[in-house]
Design a protein around this motif. Sequence first.
Motif, PDB file in Angstrom:
ATOM      1  N   HIS A  73      32.769  45.356  46.250  1.00  0.00           N
ATOM      2  CA  HIS A  73      33.478  44.228  45.669  1.00  0.00           C
ATOM      3  C   HIS A  73      34.552  44.623  44.559  1.00  0.00           C
ATOM      4  O   HIS A  73      34.273  45.161  43.606  1.00  0.00           O
ATOM      5  N   LYS A  74      35.587  43.930  44.598  1.00  0.00           N
ATOM      6  CA  LYS A  74      36.526  44.241  43.386  1.00  0.00           C
ATOM      7  C   LYS A  74      36.985  42.806  43.076  1.00  0.00           C
ATOM      8  O   LYS A  74      37.318  41.854  43.840  1.00  0.00           O
ATOM      9  N   PRO A  75      36.689  42.357  41.982  1.00  0.00           N
ATOM     10  CA  PRO A  75      37.048  41.186  41.355  1.00  0.00           C
ATOM     11  C   PRO A  75      38.366  40.783  41.533  1.00  0.00           C
ATOM     12  O   PRO A  75      39.226  41.439  41.329  1.00  0.00           O
ATOM     13  N   ARG A  76      38.816  39.352  41.451  1.00  0.00           N
ATOM     14  CA  ARG A  76      39.831  38.971  41.542  1.00  0.00           C
ATOM     15  C   ARG A  76      40.663  39.179  40.109  1.00  0.00           C
ATOM     16  O   ARG A  76      40.031  39.489  39.163  1.00  0.00           O
ATOM     17  N   LYS A  77      42.069  39.479  40.116  1.00  0.00           N
ATOM     18  CA  LYS A  77      42.762  39.790  38.910  1.00  0.00           C
ATOM     19  C   LYS A  77      42.960  38.266  38.342  1.00  0.00           C
ATOM     20  O   LYS A  77      43.123  38.282  37.081  1.00  0.00           O
ATOM     21  N   LEU A  78      43.252  37.231  38.934  1.00  0.00           N
ATOM     22  CA  LEU A  78      43.429  36.151  38.374  1.00  0.00           C
ATOM     23  C   LEU A  78      42.045  35.211  38.103  1.00  0.00           C
ATOM     24  O   LEU A  78      41.027  35.359  38.934  1.00  0.00           O
ATOM     25  N   SER A  79      41.989  34.637  37.163  1.00  0.00           N
ATOM     26  CA  SER A  79      40.905  34.000  36.496  1.00  0.00           C
ATOM     27  C   SER A  79      40.419  32.670  37.477  1.00  0.00           C
ATOM     28  O   SER A  79      39.426  32.374  37.705  1.00  0.00           O
ATOM     29  N   SER A  80      41.486  32.157  38.081  1.00  0.00           N
ATOM     30  CA  SER A  80      41.174  30.699  38.815  1.00  0.00           C
ATOM     31  C   SER A  80      41.630  31.032  40.135  1.00  0.00           C
ATOM     32  O   SER A  80      42.721  31.729  40.481  1.00  0.00           O
ATOM     33  N   ARG A  81      41.235  30.330  41.039  1.00  0.00           N
ATOM     34  CA  ARG A  81      41.712  30.358  42.639  1.00  0.00           C
ATOM     35  C   ARG A  81      42.822  29.478  42.679  1.00  0.00           C
ATOM     36  O   ARG A  81      43.049  28.342  42.180  1.00  0.00           O
TER      37      ARG A  81
END
Length: 102
Positions: free
Chosen positions: A59-67
């Motif tokens: 899993h790679k976390p999202r680069k942006l903090s919010s969807r």
Amino acid sequence: MARPFSNDLRERVVDAVTGEGLSCRAAAKRFGIGISTAIDWVRRFRETGSAAPGQMGGHKPRKLSSRPPARGKTTNVSLSPNTAGRHKPAAEYSPTTTRRLQ
């Protein structure tokens, strides 16, 4: 995706450099691997104490903090300083434009 080299080979290369005093270039030539590969393994061994490969995939976390908002939904976005004051209040538009908007 290619498989990582075996831990046995990694340990032999690191041992040749740290134990026998070979250069990374000479150890790479002896074991038939790339020079940068030998350098990376020795660096990893010196930093972590192990030349084992890192995690592949996962899993790679999202680069942006919010969807981003869902389609069709509006968000309360404040106008940037560049666009502030460019829009007129609705009362200042002509009646025909106001009717079109409704």
